[in-house]
Design a protein around this motif. Structure first.
Motif, PDB file in Angstrom:
ATOM      1  N   VAL A 111      10.445  11.584  51.616  1.00 12.66           N
ATOM      2  CA  VAL A 111      11.670  10.843  51.912  1.00 12.66           C
ATOM      3  C   VAL A 111      11.675  10.480  53.385  1.00 12.66           C
ATOM      4  CG1 VAL A 111      14.181  11.060  52.099  1.00 12.66           C
ATOM      5  CG2 VAL A 111      13.004  11.909  50.063  1.00 12.66           C
ATOM      6  N   PRO A 119      12.368   4.408  52.702  1.00 11.28           N
ATOM      7  CA  PRO A 119      13.087   5.512  52.054  1.00 11.28           C
ATOM      8  C   PRO A 119      12.175   6.426  51.248  1.00 11.28           C
ATOM      9  CG  PRO A 119      13.647   3.404  51.063  1.00 11.28           C
ATOM     10  CD  PRO A 119      12.873   3.093  52.292  1.00 11.28           C
ATOM     11  N   LEU A 120      11.099   5.849  50.649  1.00 14.12           N
ATOM     12  CA  LEU A 120      10.117   6.644  49.921  1.00 14.12           C
ATOM     13  C   LEU A 120       8.730   6.158  50.318  1.00 14.12           C
ATOM     14  CD1 LEU A 120      11.625   6.630  46.295  1.00 14.12           C
ATOM     15  CD2 LEU A 120      11.934   8.365  48.069  1.00 14.12           C
ATOM     16  N   PRO A 152      18.269   8.881  50.331  1.00 25.37           N
ATOM     17  CA  PRO A 152      17.512   9.817  49.496  1.00 25.37           C
ATOM     18  C   PRO A 152      17.333  11.156  50.201  1.00 25.37           C
ATOM     19  CG  PRO A 152      16.448   7.669  49.551  1.00 25.37           C
ATOM     20  CD  PRO A 152      17.512   7.639  50.588  1.00 25.37           C
ATOM     21  N   LEU A 155      13.053  14.727  45.841  1.00 28.54           N
ATOM     22  CA  LEU A 155      12.214  14.059  44.854  1.00 28.54           C
ATOM     23  C   LEU A 155      11.738  15.058  43.805  1.00 28.54           C
ATOM     24  CD1 LEU A 155       9.837  12.111  47.306  1.00 28.54           C
ATOM     25  CD2 LEU A 155      11.991  11.295  46.313  1.00 28.54           C
ATOM     26  N   VAL A 165      14.832  10.542  42.108  1.00 30.81           N
ATOM     27  CA  VAL A 165      15.212  10.529  43.527  1.00 30.81           C
ATOM     28  C   VAL A 165      16.712  10.771  43.632  1.00 30.81           C
ATOM     29  CG1 VAL A 165      15.152   9.226  45.677  1.00 30.81           C
ATOM     30  CG2 VAL A 165      13.449   8.753  43.892  1.00 30.81           C
TER      31      VAL A 165
END
Length: 369
Positions: A111, A119-120, A152, A155, A165
């Motif tokens: 994250v 964001p990912l 986020p 995960l 997420v």
């Protein structure tokens, strides 16, 4: 090895495998030369399989916040058998140190640390054998991940390689199916789990039910049978209490981890509690007093938790420290000092914890037999 085979065309494949280690196993990936041999009468056909160690394996990984040498740190299993002050085997400079997870190939998904970061992001396993700046090969940057702060936070992969997420500001858990995950870009989540409060840690059990730590102080279960589409409302809502004589609600659940017996361990703001498997099939809203509740140093700041090969539980400890509770320490309640404390100069504050490959007995996508 030489095999006597009928004539014909063959396809050769080879699985990843791992070898024994008391904490985190080394895992190996195969490459095959001659993977489609044709066997002819009286002749020999050859296929050569070469195994290479997956660089992210054989380590305990921790996120690292507020100082230190890098956002994600990997410590070799060989350095973790006793308390000490080892330097990180790998100090990975990634774009963030938030909740992270490994996929089946040992790639690291992280994250983003700031609104300016993806964001990912996925960092290939092949790059995680050495320290230094890491470049993501896949990023996911959909508006549902970026419209607010905090975004986020955690995960989790399901058994099919789909990625869940948790997103704080929108009070949602988003789902990317396995075929979309490696595509990255602006891929749109295909399912949304809507909540009344902000989600934190995530876990999936062996039946692929989704468990979510809620900002309301509860742990929620969303049944796999309902997760074929977007859902609202949990199938089970667990509130945990401290033991008598003073019974208070255990607050702020974050990290979640299943053990080999199917019990769910929850980090309640520094108290580690075991939700027994027998009660996890209940429905509706339930209140329980966990039979095992472990308190740590008042200065400890655990976030994520992860089980190792021997059933020990790893967690962030006090400033600059990573710690392990021995399996024998997990059988009873009380205030406990971890069996192993790693005080590395590479740490600021440890955060989320991960081990690749996961032990075979755990319901994690990145486990290996």
């Amino acid at each position: 090895q030489t095999l006597m085979m009928p004539t014909g065309a063959y396809t050769v494949s080879a699985d990843r495998f791992a070898v024994a280690d008391p904490i985190a196993r080394p895992a190996y990936q195969a490459t095959i030369a001659g993977d489609a041999p044709c066997v002819r009468a009286g002749q020999t056909a050859a296929a050569t399989v070469t195994y290479s160690k997956i660089p992210s394996s054989n380590k305990v990984w921790s996120g690292n916040a507020t100082g230190g040498t890098a956002p994600v740190l990997g410590f070799a299993s060989a350095d973790l058998g006793v308390s000490g002050t080892p330097t990180a085997t790998v100090a990975a400079k990634t774009a963030g140190a938030g909740g992270f997870a490994f996929d089946a190939a040992g790639n690291l998904w992280v994250v983003g640390g700031t609104p300016a970061d993806p964001p990912l992001a996925r960092y290939p396993a092949s790059t995680l054998g050495t320290s230094g700046t890491k470049i993501a090969d896949v990023t996911i940057n959909h508006p549902l991940l970026t419209r607010g702060v905090p975004g986020p936070v955690a995960l989790a992969f399901d058994a099919s390689g789909g990625l869940w997420v948790s997103v704080v500001y929108s009070k949602q858990v988003l789902y990317y199916p396995g075929e979309l995950v490696p595509l990255g870009g602006g891929s749109t989540p295909t399912k949304v789990v809507r909540m009344d409060d902000a989600p934190a840690g995530l876990a999936l059990d062996s039946a692929q039910n989704l468990w979510v730590a809620s900002g309301a102080g509860t742990v929620l279960r969303f049944d796999a049978a309902r997760l074929t589409d977007s859902v609202t409302g949990a199938d089970l809502e667990v509130t945990a209490m401290t033991p008598p004589p003073v019974m208070d609600v255990l607050p702020s659940p974050s990290g979640l981890a299943f053990d080999a017996a199917g019990n769910l361990w929850v980090n309640y703001d520094g108290t580690l509690a075991r939700l027994d498997a027998a009660g996890l099939a209940d429905t509706g809203a339930t209140t329980v007093t966990p039979a095992v509740q472990i308190t740590l140093d008042v200065l400890s700041l655990p976030e994520g938790v992860a089980f190792d090969e021997a059933g020990g539980l790893w967690l962030a400890y006090t400033a600059g420290k990573l710690a392990r509770l021995d399996p024998t320490q997990l059988t009873s309640s009380g205030s406990k000092a971890p069996e192993i404390v790693i005080a590395s100069p590479d740490f600021g504050y440890a955060t989320w914890i991960g081990i690749y490959p996961a032990p075979a007995a755990l319901p994690l996508y990145h486990r290996l037999p």
